[in-house]
Design an enzyme around this catalytic site. Structure first.
Site, PDB file in Angstrom:
ATOM      1  N   ARG A  62     -14.370  10.305  -3.482  1.00  0.00           N
ATOM      2  CA  ARG A  62     -14.034   9.978  -2.766  1.00  0.00           C
ATOM      3  C   ARG A  62     -14.574  10.816  -1.327  1.00  0.00           C
ATOM      4  NH1 ARG A  62     -12.797   7.814   0.814  1.00  0.00           N
ATOM      5  NH2 ARG A  62     -10.346   6.922   0.498  1.00  0.00           N
ATOM      6  N   ASP A 100     -10.436  -4.207  -5.200  1.00  0.00           N
ATOM      7  CA  ASP A 100      -9.653  -4.650  -4.426  1.00  0.00           C
ATOM      8  C   ASP A 100      -9.597  -6.038  -4.135  1.00  0.00           C
ATOM      9  OD1 ASP A 100      -7.565  -2.500  -2.652  1.00  0.00           O
ATOM     10  OD2 ASP A 100      -7.984  -4.997  -1.704  1.00  0.00           O
ATOM     11  N   TYR A 109      -2.826 -10.518   4.294  1.00  0.00           N
ATOM     12  CA  TYR A 109      -3.732  -9.787   4.633  1.00  0.00           C
ATOM     13  C   TYR A 109      -4.586 -10.659   6.494  1.00  0.00           C
ATOM     14  CZ  TYR A 109      -1.949  -6.005   2.302  1.00  0.00           C
ATOM     15  OH  TYR A 109      -1.569  -5.254   1.278  1.00  0.00           O
ATOM     16  N   ARG A 136      -2.584   0.863 -10.827  1.00  0.00           N
ATOM     17  CA  ARG A 136      -3.772   1.900  -9.745  1.00  0.00           C
ATOM     18  C   ARG A 136      -3.346   3.309 -10.820  1.00  0.00           C
ATOM     19  NH1 ARG A 136      -3.438   0.853  -4.041  1.00  0.00           N
ATOM     20  NH2 ARG A 136      -3.449  -0.716  -3.604  1.00  0.00           N
ATOM     21  N   ARG A 192      -5.823   8.011  -6.043  1.00  0.00           N
ATOM     22  CA  ARG A 192      -5.796   9.536  -5.296  1.00  0.00           C
ATOM     23  C   ARG A 192      -5.312  10.576  -6.046  1.00  0.00           C
ATOM     24  NH1 ARG A 192      -5.049   6.720   0.388  1.00  0.00           N
ATOM     25  NH2 ARG A 192      -4.094   5.638  -0.888  1.00  0.00           N
TER      26      ARG A 192
HETATM   27  O1  CP3 Z   1      -6.443   1.644 -10.663  1.00  0.00           O
HETATM   28  C1  CP3 Z   1      -6.017   0.051 -10.719  1.00  0.00           C
HETATM   29  O2  CP3 Z   1      -4.891   0.162 -10.125  1.00  0.00           O
HETATM   30  C2  CP3 Z   1      -7.163  -1.066  -9.732  1.00  0.00           C
HETATM   31  C3  CP3 Z   1      -7.395  -1.365  -8.612  1.00  0.00           C
HETATM   32  C4  CP3 Z   1      -6.848  -0.894  -6.994  1.00  0.00           C
HETATM   33  C5  CP3 Z   1      -6.741  -0.815  -5.789  1.00  0.00           C
HETATM   34  N1  CP3 Z   1      -6.381  -2.413  -5.241  1.00  0.00           N
HETATM   35  C6  CP3 Z   1      -7.460   0.078  -5.311  1.00  0.00           C
HETATM   36  C7  CP3 Z   1      -7.134   0.667  -4.044  1.00  0.00           C
HETATM   37  C8  CP3 Z   1      -5.874  -2.413  -6.984  1.00  0.00           C
HETATM   38  C9  CP3 Z   1      -5.734  -3.111  -8.467  1.00  0.00           C
HETATM   39  C10 CP3 Z   1      -5.817  -3.145  -5.882  1.00  0.00           C
HETATM   40  C11 CP3 Z   1      -4.604  -4.266  -5.664  1.00  0.00           C
HETATM   41  C12 CP3 Z   1      -4.540  -3.799  -4.329  1.00  0.00           C
HETATM   42  N2  CP3 Z   1      -4.311  -4.232  -3.354  1.00  0.00           N
HETATM   43  C13 CP3 Z   1      -3.420  -4.720  -4.257  1.00  0.00           C
HETATM   44  C14 CP3 Z   1      -2.663  -5.343  -5.361  1.00  0.00           C
HETATM   45  C15 CP3 Z   1      -1.693  -4.520  -5.866  1.00  0.00           C
HETATM   46  C16 CP3 Z   1      -0.831  -4.098  -5.163  1.00  0.00           C
HETATM   47  O3  CP3 Z   1      -0.546  -2.505  -4.704  1.00  0.00           O
HETATM   48  O4  CP3 Z   1       0.458  -4.224  -4.585  1.00  0.00           O
HETATM   49  C17 CP3 Z   1      -2.828  -5.166  -2.787  1.00  0.00           C
HETATM   50  C18 CP3 Z   1      -2.213  -4.887  -1.375  1.00  0.00           C
HETATM   51  C19 CP3 Z   1      -4.274  -4.182  -1.871  1.00  0.00           C
HETATM   52  C20 CP3 Z   1      -4.912  -3.655  -0.908  1.00  0.00           C
HETATM   53  C21 CP3 Z   1      -4.388  -2.506  -0.286  1.00  0.00           C
HETATM   54  N3  CP3 Z   1      -5.782  -1.672  -0.873  1.00  0.00           N
HETATM   55  C22 CP3 Z   1      -3.827  -1.591  -0.029  1.00  0.00           C
HETATM   56  C23 CP3 Z   1      -2.420  -1.447   0.302  1.00  0.00           C
HETATM   57  C24 CP3 Z   1      -4.377  -0.204  -0.152  1.00  0.00           C
HETATM   58  C25 CP3 Z   1      -3.842   0.712   0.468  1.00  0.00           C
HETATM   59  C26 CP3 Z   1      -3.078   1.931  -0.970  1.00  0.00           C
HETATM   60  C27 CP3 Z   1      -2.713   3.212  -0.542  1.00  0.00           C
HETATM   61  O5  CP3 Z   1      -2.254   3.302  -1.545  1.00  0.00           O
HETATM   62  O6  CP3 Z   1      -3.205   3.708   0.950  1.00  0.00           O
HETATM   63  C28 CP3 Z   1      -5.464  -0.690  -0.029  1.00  0.00           C
HETATM   64  C29 CP3 Z   1      -6.979   0.533  -0.893  1.00  0.00           C
HETATM   65  C30 CP3 Z   1      -6.707   1.019  -2.654  1.00  0.00           C
HETATM   66  N4  CP3 Z   1      -7.568   0.342  -2.844  1.00  0.00           N
HETATM   67  C31 CP3 Z   1      -6.321   1.929  -2.553  1.00  0.00           C
HETATM   68  C32 CP3 Z   1      -7.411   1.942  -4.321  1.00  0.00           C
HETATM   69  C33 CP3 Z   1      -7.428   3.071  -4.933  1.00  0.00           C
HETATM   70  C34 CP3 Z   1      -6.513   4.006  -1.454  1.00  0.00           C
HETATM   71  C35 CP3 Z   1      -8.193   3.761  -1.410  1.00  0.00           C
HETATM   72  C36 CP3 Z   1      -8.787   4.864  -1.096  1.00  0.00           C
HETATM   73  O7  CP3 Z   1      -8.329   5.658   0.048  1.00  0.00           O
HETATM   74  O8  CP3 Z   1      -9.154   5.573  -2.126  1.00  0.00           O
END
Ligand code: CP3
Length: 346
Positions: A38, A74, A149, A25, A29
Site C-alpha cells: 500500500r 471491495d 452507501y 479482512r 493493514r
Molecule cells: O481480506 C478480506 O476480507 C477481503 C477484502 C475486503 C475488503 N473489503 C478490503 C478492504 C472485503 C471482504 C471487504 C468488504 C467490505 N468493504 C465490507 C463488508 C465487510 C464489513 O467490514 O462489514 C464493507 C462494509 C466495505 C466498505 C469499506 N471498504 C470500508 C468500511 C472500508 C474502510 C475500512 C477500514 O478498515 O478502514 C473499506 C476499505 C477497505 N476495504 C480496506 C480493505 C483492506 C482498507 C483499505 C486500505 O486503506 O488499505
C-alpha cells in the site's frame, strides 16, 4: 482422505478433519507485507490490478494455515459502473449520492465481465496459485448495505439519509434495491464462472433495521440475489451483521451458511436457524488484544457454543482490527485446528 476441504465440507454441514478457520479482512493493514504494498499504490488501484490484488490475497495464506482465501476487492467495486463516482477515505465515499427517483432511474446495471474484468482476472490468477487445500471465496455486498452507501454517500453510525429515503420514497428505494440485487447476482455469478469456490454476501448494515423494516426492504432484495445464486451449486454464505433479531427471516433464505457477529452465542443462532444451515463466526475481534491464554479461552468458548455437530466455520464476528498483532492470529488458527481435532475425532 476426504475429497473435499474442511472449509467446503463445513459449508455443506459434512464432517471435516478439523473446524476450518478464516478471518474476515484477513488481507489488510494489520499485516506489514500488506502495508508495504500500500506504500506504492492506493486502495482503488490495488483492487484494479490483478497481479497485486492476487498477491495481497495470498499474503495471509502464506503466513497462516488458513482454510480459505477471500478475494481481495471491495463490496463497492461493481457499483462504480452504475454511474456513481467512488473513492475511498478510508471507507467508501460517493461524490454524487443517489437520493431521488430520477437518480435511481439513471443508474445503469452493467455487465460485470465487461465492467470489472480485473476482478475475474484476479480470481483466475488465484485459482492457479492457491494450494488445492485452500478454496477461494468470492464476495459481494448485500443490496441493502450497498444502498446505504449509495444513498448516504459515506459511512455513518445511523445512515439517517439512507433510512429517510426508504421511508420517504419507498417506491424509488425499492427500485434501487432491485437494481442492486440484479447487479450483485450477476457479479457473483461472474465470479463463480471465473473460479470462485464459495460466495459470501456481506450485509454489514442489516442490523440498522428492525425486523419489520428488514422484512419490508432488505429481505426481498437479498431473496432475489440468493434465489439466483442457488442454482450455481456453490456454497452461499450470508452475513447479516448485528442481525440477531433478524435471524427468523434469514432462516428462510436459500443459503448454506449464515455469518454471526459476536453479540449472539452460536448455540442460540443454530437454534433459531435450524439444522439445515451452517454457521460462521463469531469471536469478538477484540479478543485478539487479550493475553494469549485469555484469547484461547475465548476461542474455546466459541467452539463450545458451536457444539460437536458439523457445520461450523470459525471466524471473527466482524473484520480484524488494523492494530492486531499477527502473532495472535497465528495462535488462534493453530488453537482452532488442534482443539477441534482433539475434541471431535472425525
Ligand atoms: O481480506 C478480506 O476480507 C477481503 C477484502 C475486503 C475488503 N473489503 C478490503 C478492504 C472485503 C471482504 C471487504 C468488504 C467490505 N468493504 C465490507 C463488508 C465487510 C464489513 O467490514 O462489514 C464493507 C462494509 C466495505 C466498505 C469499506 N471498504 C470500508 C468500511 C472500508 C474502510 C475500512 C477500514 O478498515 O478502514 C473499506 C476499505 C477497505 N476495504 C480496506 C480493505 C483492506 C482498507 C483499505 C486500505 O486503506 O488499505
Amino acid at each position: 482422505m476426504t475429497e473435499t476441504t474442511p472449509f467446503l465440507a463445513a459449508c455443506r454441514r459434512e464432517p471435516a478433519a478439523h473446524t476450518p478457520i478464516w478471518i474476515m479482512r484477513q488481507a489488510g493493514r494489520y499485516l506489514p507485507e500488506y502495508r508495504k504494498v500500500r506504500e506504492e499504490v492506493d486502495f482503488l488501484t490495488l483492487t484494479k490490478t490483478p497481479e497485486l490484488a492476487a498477491e495481497v490475497t495470498l499474503q495471509p495464506v502464506r503466513r497462516f494455515p488458513l482454510d480459505a482465501a477471500i478475494l481481495f476487492s471491495d463490496i463497492m467495486t461493481p457499483v462504480e459502473g452504475m454511474g456513481v463516482q467512488l473513492d475511498f477515505a478510508p471507507g467508501p465515499v460517493i461524490a454524487n449520492p443517489v437520493r431521488s427517483a430520477a437518480a435511481v432511474e439513471a443508474l445503469r446495471v452493467p455487465d460485470p465481465e465487461e465492467d470489472v474484468p480485473f476482478v475475474m482476472e484476479t480470481i483466475r490468477i488465484l485459482r492457479r496459485e492457491l494450494p488445492p487445500r485452500v478454496p477461494l471465496i468470492g464476495f459481494g455486498g448485500a443490496p441493502f448495505t450497498l444502498f446505504c452507501y449509495l444513498v448516504e454517500g459515506r459511512g455513518s453510525k445511523t445512515f439517517s439519509e439512507a433510512k429517510a429515503f426508504l421511508y420517504g420514497e419507498p417506491r424509488a428505494a425499492g427500485a434501487l434495491l432491485t437494481k442492486l440485487a440484479d447487479l450483485v447476482a450477476s457479479y457473483l455469478q461472474a465470479q463463480a464462472a471465473a473460479g470462485a469456490q464459495a460466495l459470501m454476501v456481506f450485509d454489514s448494515w442489516a442490523g440498522l433495521l428492525g425486523p419489520s423494516d428488514y422484512r419490508r426492504f432488505a429481505l426481498p432484495a437479498i431473496e432475489r440475489v440468493t434465489e439466483r445464486l442457488q442454482t450455481l451449486g456453490l456454497p452461499i454464505i450470508y452475513f447479516p451483521n448485528q442481525g440477531a433479531t433478524l435471524l427468523g427471516s434469514v432462516a428462510s433464505l436459500p443459503v448454506d451458511v449464515v455469518g454471526i457477529d459476536w453479540r449472539l452465542p452460536l448455540a442460540e443462532a443454530r437454534r433459531i436457524l435450524g439444522p439445515d444451515k451452517a454457521v460462521q463466526g463469531n469471536l469478538d475481534p477484540a479478543a485478539l488484544f487479550a493475553p494469549p491464554k485469555e484469547l484461547l479461552r475465548l476461542a474455546g468458548e466459541v467452539l463450545d457454543e458451536a457444539g460437536p455437530a458439523p457445520g461450523h466455520i470459525f471466524n471473527l464476528g466482524h473484520g480484524i482490527e488494523r492494530t492486531t498483532d499477527p502473532d495472535q492470529v497465528a495462535r488462534l488458527v493453530d488453537f482452532v485446528h488442534e482443539e477441534s481435532q482433539r475434541r471431535y475425532v472425525r
